[in-house]
Motif scaffolding. Structure first.
Motif, PDB file in Angstrom:
ATOM      1  N   GLN A  90       0.828  -1.212   0.000  1.00  0.00           N
ATOM      2  CA  GLN A  90       0.000   0.000   0.000  1.00  0.00           C
ATOM      3  C   GLN A  90       0.856   1.254   0.000  1.00  0.00           C
ATOM      4  O   GLN A  90       0.576   2.213  -0.727  1.00  0.00           O
ATOM      5  CB  GLN A  90      -0.943  -0.018   1.208  1.00  0.00           C
ATOM      6  CG  GLN A  90      -2.015  -1.066   1.102  1.00  0.00           C
ATOM      7  CD  GLN A  90      -2.796  -1.252   2.380  1.00  0.00           C
ATOM      8  OE1 GLN A  90      -2.330  -0.953   3.468  1.00  0.00           O
ATOM      9  NE2 GLN A  90      -4.017  -1.770   2.251  1.00  0.00           N
ATOM     10  N   LYS A  91       1.917   1.270   0.797  1.00  0.00           N
ATOM     11  CA  LYS A  91       2.810   2.432   0.850  1.00  0.00           C
ATOM     12  C   LYS A  91       3.521   2.627  -0.488  1.00  0.00           C
ATOM     13  O   LYS A  91       3.663   3.758  -0.971  1.00  0.00           O
ATOM     14  CB  LYS A  91       3.835   2.250   1.977  1.00  0.00           C
ATOM     15  CG  LYS A  91       4.787   3.402   2.156  1.00  0.00           C
ATOM     16  CD  LYS A  91       4.087   4.652   2.587  1.00  0.00           C
ATOM     17  CE  LYS A  91       5.099   5.749   2.872  1.00  0.00           C
ATOM     18  NZ  LYS A  91       4.478   7.019   3.186  1.00  0.00           N
ATOM     19  N   ALA A  92       3.939   1.518  -1.119  1.00  0.00           N
ATOM     20  CA  ALA A  92       4.603   1.614  -2.418  1.00  0.00           C
ATOM     21  C   ALA A  92       3.660   2.186  -3.479  1.00  0.00           C
ATOM     22  O   ALA A  92       4.076   2.983  -4.324  1.00  0.00           O
ATOM     23  CB  ALA A  92       5.115   0.239  -2.845  1.00  0.00           C
ATOM     24  N   LYS A  93       2.385   1.794  -3.418  1.00  0.00           N
ATOM     25  CA  LYS A  93       1.401   2.345  -4.356  1.00  0.00           C
ATOM     26  C   LYS A  93       1.241   3.850  -4.168  1.00  0.00           C
ATOM     27  O   LYS A  93       1.161   4.602  -5.134  1.00  0.00           O
ATOM     28  CB  LYS A  93       0.054   1.653  -4.169  1.00  0.00           C
ATOM     29  CG  LYS A  93      -0.032   0.298  -4.809  1.00  0.00           C
ATOM     30  CD  LYS A  93      -1.437  -0.257  -4.696  1.00  0.00           C
ATOM     31  CE  LYS A  93      -2.399   0.720  -5.270  1.00  0.00           C
ATOM     32  NZ  LYS A  93      -3.583   0.232  -5.861  1.00  0.00           N
ATOM     33  N   VAL A  94       1.208   4.296  -2.913  1.00  0.00           N
ATOM     34  CA  VAL A  94       1.077   5.727  -2.623  1.00  0.00           C
ATOM     35  C   VAL A  94       2.284   6.482  -3.171  1.00  0.00           C
ATOM     36  O   VAL A  94       2.141   7.526  -3.826  1.00  0.00           O
ATOM     37  CB  VAL A  94       0.911   5.968  -1.110  1.00  0.00           C
ATOM     38  CG1 VAL A  94       1.054   7.435  -0.762  1.00  0.00           C
ATOM     39  CG2 VAL A  94      -0.433   5.434  -0.627  1.00  0.00           C
TER      40      VAL A  94
END
Length: 89
Positions: free
Chosen positions: A14-18
């Motif tokens: 999720q953090k990588a997507k952000v």
């Protein structure tokens, strides 16, 4: 938490997507080792809509290890081992 825990990997995905979104990238490329890759595949399989723009990659050494392992499996009992033993003692 351990890095191999599904919750930890889910948070990382999720953090990588952000971060990818902030830098204007349409896709997120997530690279990891074989142990983490298996967990990542399970997470993406469980949430396909949420992670449809995530591309999973194995690290280069893991791709090489998988290739060499498959070659070794194919050549088992082919006589190559005996040939190399007789040639190189």
């Amino acid at each position: 938490m351990k890095t191999s825990e599904p919750d930890t990997i889910m948070t990382s995905l999720q953090k990588a997507k952000v971060l990818s979104s902030q830098y204007g990238q349409n896709f997120t490329v997530f690279t990891g080792d074989l142990q983490l890759y298996r967990v990542e595949v399970n997470i993406i399989g469980a949430y396909p809509e949420q992670f449809q723009d995530v591309i999973l990659c194995l690290g280069g050494i893991h791709i090489l290890m998988s290739f060499i392992g498959s070659v070794g499996t194919r050549l088992t009992n082919s006589g190559l081992e005996e040939l190399l033993e007789s040639t190189f003692a």
